[in-house]
Design a protein around this motif. Structure first.
Motif, PDB file in Angstrom:
ATOM      1  N   GLY A   1      72.613  59.698  53.665  1.00 25.01           N
ATOM      2  CA  GLY A   1      71.490  59.716  54.597  1.00 25.01           C
ATOM      3  C   GLY A   1      71.821  59.175  55.961  1.00 25.01           C
ATOM      4  N   PHE A   2      73.109  59.212  56.323  1.00 27.21           N
ATOM      5  CA  PHE A   2      73.580  58.622  57.574  1.00 27.21           C
ATOM      6  C   PHE A   2      74.085  59.739  58.474  1.00 27.21           C
ATOM      7  CE2 PHE A   2      75.853  56.017  60.513  1.00 27.21           C
ATOM      8  CZ  PHE A   2      75.442  54.712  60.328  1.00 27.21           C
ATOM      9  N   PHE A   3      73.493  59.904  59.662  1.00 22.35           N
ATOM     10  CA  PHE A   3      73.916  60.953  60.600  1.00 22.35           C
ATOM     11  C   PHE A   3      74.981  60.375  61.518  1.00 22.35           C
ATOM     12  CE2 PHE A   3      73.605  64.072  64.005  1.00 22.35           C
ATOM     13  CZ  PHE A   3      73.459  65.251  63.289  1.00 22.35           C
ATOM     14  N   ASN A   4      76.229  60.613  61.156  1.00 27.94           N
ATOM     15  CA  ASN A   4      77.355  59.999  61.851  1.00 27.94           C
ATOM     16  C   ASN A   4      77.749  60.826  63.077  1.00 27.94           C
ATOM     17  OD1 ASN A   4      79.629  58.616  62.611  1.00 27.94           O
ATOM     18  ND2 ASN A   4      80.846  59.157  60.811  1.00 27.94           N
TER      19      ASN A   4
ATOM     20  N   LEU B   1      70.650  45.395  59.738  1.00 25.26           N
ATOM     21  CA  LEU B   1      69.720  45.190  60.850  1.00 25.26           C
ATOM     22  C   LEU B   1      68.796  46.373  61.079  1.00 25.26           C
ATOM     23  CD1 LEU B   1      72.146  43.512  63.428  1.00 25.26           C
ATOM     24  CD2 LEU B   1      70.582  42.389  61.823  1.00 25.26           C
ATOM     25  N   GLY B   2      69.043  47.474  60.379  1.00 26.66           N
ATOM     26  CA  GLY B   2      68.191  48.643  60.517  1.00 26.66           C
ATOM     27  C   GLY B   2      68.327  49.365  61.847  1.00 26.66           C
ATOM     28  N   THR B   3      69.445  49.174  62.541  1.00 24.59           N
ATOM     29  CA  THR B   3      69.632  49.823  63.839  1.00 24.59           C
ATOM     30  C   THR B   3      69.851  51.331  63.660  1.00 24.59           C
ATOM     31  OG1 THR B   3      71.992  49.343  63.737  1.00 24.59           O
ATOM     32  CG2 THR B   3      70.613  47.785  64.925  1.00 24.59           C
ATOM     33  N   SER B   4      69.553  52.078  64.697  1.00 27.25           N
ATOM     34  CA  SER B   4      69.732  53.532  64.657  1.00 27.25           C
ATOM     35  C   SER B   4      71.212  53.867  64.695  1.00 27.25           C
ATOM     36  CB  SER B   4      69.021  54.184  65.844  1.00 27.25           C
ATOM     37  OG  SER B   4      69.415  55.541  65.977  1.00 27.25           O
ATOM     38  N   GLU B   5      71.681  54.566  63.663  1.00 31.04           N
ATOM     39  CA  GLU B   5      73.099  54.930  63.626  1.00 31.04           C
ATOM     40  C   GLU B   5      73.458  55.915  64.722  1.00 31.04           C
ATOM     41  OE1 GLU B   5      71.211  57.931  60.730  1.00 31.04           O
ATOM     42  OE2 GLU B   5      70.883  55.897  61.430  1.00 31.04           O
TER      43      GLU B   5
END
Length: 351
Positions: A75-78, A133-137
């Protein structure tokens, strides 16, 4: 149509629609699309050299595409693939230049390891920030691309070129003992730049397929990507899986950058912008619907377009090929429309 068939049909239809749309554009501007596409294929497969160049182009795209696929499963948009590829290239080249006395059989595995560690570290940073920290990737990885670009250029200009380049040269040549090109492979394909990176990429395809389909870690990565809260409830650490997926993603991208730098170009230099293979690798993964098995075929398509473009220039401007590539990705991006028209049929005997 079954869901499994739909999964393969949607990218194929997207490719066909992109080619058709490209043909329409060519017709509008007065070009012959049949002649253009024929020239593209005849150029791409017209000589052993060009076939070898297709394999050369595929290798970094496969590795970077796999990296994007792994992070997407969690679920991570790298978006940091270009930076992770660049840091892998720079770190592997630096190591190779500092250890020129090592035999090739030792140097190549070590440069692979260095590239994977460097890329994995670059991937771990946004992974940890997102997990804790829940930062936007997306924001973090975009900013890291610039940080890595300018840091890498500082290392190249301030260390590598000063120490290892010829006087007046703007590149530092990779020593023969660390080059991924080998004479027997290049000779098979008309002395093209095809190199061992293609084998590394195909091995990575098998390993990532096995990881995602046959291991507990792969199941947990997928579960976190589908629903992190449900995964936590089931006893899976979503933070751990996010970081792990990003480390793997970054490591694969770092190796992709090293394959391009030590395999294709055999040098290190200052970069004016983020590596295009990072974004192209992302497109490859999207076209393959993040399937490890589908990624080599998507990379093959991009390789054909890249190598065949030179032949098409006799008929259409080279920008037309780039437009076709963009159209293919566009149709992949709106795949929900394609899925609407090819909905999976009901299972026989079902309600």
């Amino acid at each position: 149509m079954s869901k499994k068939t739909q999964k393969w049909a949607v990218p194929l239809i997207a490719v066909l629609l992109g080619l058709v749309a490209g043909a329409v554009i060519m017709l509008v501007f007065g070009y012959d699309p049949i002649a253009a596409y024929s020239k593209l294929l005849s150029t791409a497969f017209g000589s052993p050299y060009n076939i070898g160049e297709i394999g050369r182009a595929m290798a970094p795209l496969i590795l970077i595409g796999l990296g994007f696929a792994v992070s997407s499963k969690a679920g991570f948009f790298n978006v940091g693939l270009p930076g992770q590829a660049l840091i892998g290239w720079t770190a592997a080249a630096w190591f190779a230049l500092e250890t020129q006395s090592l035999p090739k059989v030792v140097s190549i595995p070590l440069t692979i390891l260095v590239a994977c560690i460097a890329g994995g570290f670059a991937g771990a940073i946004p992974g940890a920030l997102r997990a804790y920290l829940g930062t936007s990737e997306v924001i973090v990885t975009i900013m890291l691309n610039y940080i890595i670009l300018y840091t890498s250029n500082a290392v190249v200009n301030g260390v590598l070129l000063e120490k290892f380049s010829q006087k007046g040269s703007d590149v530092a040549k990779i020593p023969e003992n660390a080059s991924y090109q080998v004479e027997w492979l290049s000779g098979m394909f008309g002395n093209s730049r095809i190199n061992l990176g293609l084998f590394f990429a195909l091995i990575a395809v098998a390993l990532i397929w096995f990881l995602l389909k046959k291991t507990i870690a792969g199941y947990e990565i997928t579960a976190v990507g589908l629903n992190p809260h449900a995964a936590e409830y089931a006893g899976i650490s979503s933070k751990k899986m996010i970081i792990l997926s990003m480390v793997i993603s970054g490591a694969l991208s770092g190796l992709g950058g090293a394959v391009d730098g030590l395999g294709t170009y055999e040098f290190v230099k200052q970069q004016d912008a983020s590596l295009s293979i990072g974004f192209n690798g992302m497109a490859v993964a999207l076209l393959a619907a993040n399937s490890p098995i589908g990624i080599p075929f998507a990379a093959l398509l991009f390789g054909i377009l890249e190598i065949g473009k030179s032949g098409m220039q006799a008929i259409v401007p080279p920008e037309i090929v780039d437009v076709i590539s963009a159209l293919i990705i566009f149709f992949v991006g709106i795949n929900y429309i394609i899925k609407h028209f090819i909905k999976p049929g009901k299972v026989k005997g079902g309600k």
